[in-house]
Write an enzyme that holds these catalytic residues in place. Structure first.
Site, mmCIF file in Angstrom:
data_model
loop_
_atom_site.group_PDB
_atom_site.id
_atom_site.type_symbol
_atom_site.label_atom_id
_atom_site.label_comp_id
_atom_site.label_asym_id
_atom_site.label_seq_id
_atom_site.Cartn_x
_atom_site.Cartn_y
_atom_site.Cartn_z
ATOM 1 N N LYS A 111 14.294 -0.545 -11.558
ATOM 2 C CA LYS A 111 15.118 -0.305 -10.375
ATOM 3 C C LYS A 111 16.692 -0.304 -10.469
ATOM 4 O O LYS A 111 17.170 0.661 -10.200
ATOM 5 C CB LYS A 111 14.928 -1.073 -9.188
ATOM 6 C CG LYS A 111 13.486 -0.973 -8.525
ATOM 7 C CD LYS A 111 13.467 -1.459 -6.985
ATOM 8 C CE LYS A 111 12.081 -1.436 -6.456
ATOM 9 N NZ LYS A 111 12.015 -1.955 -5.325
ATOM 10 N N LYS A 194 3.666 5.397 -11.007
ATOM 11 C CA LYS A 194 2.990 4.793 -9.729
ATOM 12 C C LYS A 194 3.543 5.759 -8.781
ATOM 13 O O LYS A 194 4.431 6.313 -8.603
ATOM 14 C CB LYS A 194 3.215 3.508 -9.681
ATOM 15 C CG LYS A 194 4.234 2.964 -9.080
ATOM 16 C CD LYS A 194 4.280 1.656 -8.659
ATOM 17 C CE LYS A 194 5.617 1.035 -8.058
ATOM 18 N NZ LYS A 194 5.769 -0.317 -7.577
ATOM 19 N N LYS A 197 7.126 5.095 -2.749
ATOM 20 C CA LYS A 197 7.758 5.507 -1.487
ATOM 21 C C LYS A 197 9.062 6.391 -1.900
ATOM 22 O O LYS A 197 9.397 7.047 -1.362
ATOM 23 C CB LYS A 197 7.922 4.718 -0.505
ATOM 24 C CG LYS A 197 6.914 3.991 0.250
ATOM 25 C CD LYS A 197 7.053 2.861 0.963
ATOM 26 C CE LYS A 197 5.548 2.104 1.373
ATOM 27 N NZ LYS A 197 6.030 0.766 1.772
HETATM 28 P P1 AMP Z 1 5.276 -1.737 -0.993
HETATM 29 O O1 AMP Z 1 5.493 -0.379 -0.207
HETATM 30 O O2 AMP Z 1 6.046 -1.588 -2.330
HETATM 31 O O3 AMP Z 1 5.901 -2.789 -0.217
HETATM 32 O O4 AMP Z 1 3.730 -2.113 -1.478
HETATM 33 C C1 AMP Z 1 3.057 -2.752 -0.498
HETATM 34 C C2 AMP Z 1 1.594 -3.093 -1.228
HETATM 35 O O5 AMP Z 1 1.038 -1.719 -1.768
HETATM 36 C C3 AMP Z 1 1.884 -4.126 -2.267
HETATM 37 O O6 AMP Z 1 0.609 -4.863 -2.480
HETATM 38 C C4 AMP Z 1 2.006 -3.467 -3.618
HETATM 39 O O7 AMP Z 1 1.641 -3.768 -4.727
HETATM 40 C C5 AMP Z 1 0.853 -2.169 -3.259
HETATM 41 N N1 AMP Z 1 1.189 -0.871 -3.989
HETATM 42 C C6 AMP Z 1 2.327 -0.030 -3.829
HETATM 43 N N2 AMP Z 1 2.244 0.943 -4.650
HETATM 44 C C7 AMP Z 1 1.041 0.909 -5.193
HETATM 45 C C8 AMP Z 1 0.350 1.936 -6.067
HETATM 46 N N3 AMP Z 1 0.863 3.013 -6.541
HETATM 47 N N4 AMP Z 1 -0.809 1.679 -6.404
HETATM 48 C C9 AMP Z 1 -1.491 0.737 -5.954
HETATM 49 N N5 AMP Z 1 -0.835 -0.295 -5.053
HETATM 50 C C10 AMP Z 1 0.410 -0.255 -4.773
#
Ligand code: AMP
Ligand code: TRP
Length: 327
Positions: A111, A194, A197
């Site tokens: 990041k 990956k 968002k």
């Molecule tokens: P975040 O949106 O980054 O706060 O992620 C929320 C949850 O989604 C966390 O448990 C992350 O590990 C999971 N997560 C985020 N992006 C991915 C992805 N591309 N594949 C699988 N899990 C994800």
């Protein structure tokens, strides 16, 4: 009863990676453990946010979580920033965290490298300490997350053990657990990164609020590999990602899907993935749109969650403050 904590950043809506990697299992988990699900808005602040959008997105994410089957009668749903204890405990933990360990975090390095105009806020470095506080504050023994959070969970465990070394029995040392598949869903446009968002290429990110038409379009235009063989293989990241997604959506093992679609064209296979996604996400989206306008109800859900979380957090903090010698 087990105690489970997990969070999600309320930025830009929930996508298929969040769903298959994390949120999908929450409705089941909430029946088995006392569950604390929170919107990690303080984590979101580590990169610039538009204030109105952040506020709107936070409430929106609550509607989406409920759409996904999270049940406020069973789980505590709340907003991280509404409990002062997260930042307070993060300070105590941060004083016992080595700078080197934070600097070695892959997510920090990635990041920080991506930050425009060379401004790298210290919050980005401190992010995993706050995450450790989120977990230890509630005495969680279970933390379901996607694969991208592995290092952060290891730090959390290290900190709990180190703290307990000085002040025995203070923290529960949590176990992370990752979904069997879909722990890492990749971008539909670039299957070597990956799904995220913050990806500026929206075509690669399938949001749970996307219409049936958009779901079909995004999946049909997913980048695949040259060749025609339909199997999961490191040399075929695009097809592997779609197989993984289909497996997550249908619950069928990848080997079975390989057998079933072995003779299909990539086009037909993408069509099948798209229809599965439409079938799974359609009802979620409907419920979400139904709840989205009910902001009073959503705020009530958050107020209840916050009260329950507050009681637990206050208990932990009273013990920690006493043990470390605060007057
Ligand atoms: P975040 O949106 O980054 O706060 O992620 C929320 C949850 O989604 C966390 O448990 C992350 O590990 C999971 N997560 C985020 N992006 C991915 C992805 N591309 N594949 C699988 N899990 C994800
Ligand atoms: N950092 C996590 C993510 O971006 C979100 C998060 C914040 C979290 N605090 C947490 C997840 C505590 C689990 C437990 O995905």
């Amino acid at each position: 009863m087990s105690v489970l904590v997990t969070g999600l950043q309320p930025t830009a809506g929930i996508h298929l990676g969040n769903y298959l990697g994390a949120v999908r299992s929450w409705p089941l988990l909430q029946q088995r453990a006392e569950s604390f699900f929170f919107l990690a808005d303080l984590h979101a602040l580590t990169v610039p946010q538009d204030p109105k959008q952040l506020r709107d997105n936070t409430l929106d994410c609550v509607a989406m979580l409920l759409g996904c089957g999270v049940d406020p009668e069973r789980a505590h749903i709340f907003v991280q920033s509404q409990l002062r204890g997260h930042t307070e405990l993060a300070w105590f933990l941060g004083c016992r965290t080595s700078l080197g360990q934070l600097e070695r975090m892959t997510q920090f390095k990635d990041k920080a490298a991506k930050q425009k105009d060379d401004f790298v806020g210290a919050g980005l470095l401190y992010y995993p300490v706050l995450m450790a506080a989120d977990i230890l504050l509630y005495g969680a023994n279970l933390v379901p997350v996607g694969e991208d959070q592995r290092q952060h969970l290891e730090l959390t465990r290290d900190l709990a053990v180190r703290f307990n070394g000085s002040y025995p029995g203070t923290f529960v040392v949590p176990e992370a657990f990752y979904p069997e598949n879909c722990a890492r869903v990749m971008s539909l446009q670039n299957p070597t990164v990956k799904m995220s968002k913050s990806d500026p290429n929206r075509a690669g990110v399938l949001f749970l609020s996307d219409s049936d038409g958009t779901i079909r379009k995004k999946i049909r235009s997913a980048v695949t590999d040259s060749g025609r063989e339909l199997r999961a293989d490191p040399t075929k990241p695009g097809i592997t990602n779609l197989l993984n997604i289909l497996s997550g959506l249908t619950g069928k093992p990848i080997a079975e899907l390989e057998r079933h679609y072995g003779g299909s064209s990539y086009g037909d296979f993408k069509g099948a993935v798209a229809e599965s996604a439409v079938a799974v996400l359609g009802p979620i989206r409907e419920k979400y749109f139904e709840l989205k306008g009910k902001s009073d109800f959503l705020r009530d859900v958050l107020a209840e969650g916050r009260n329950a979380a507050q009681a637990r957090a206050d208990g932990t903090l009273a013990i920690v403050r006493d043990r470390i010698g605060l007057l």
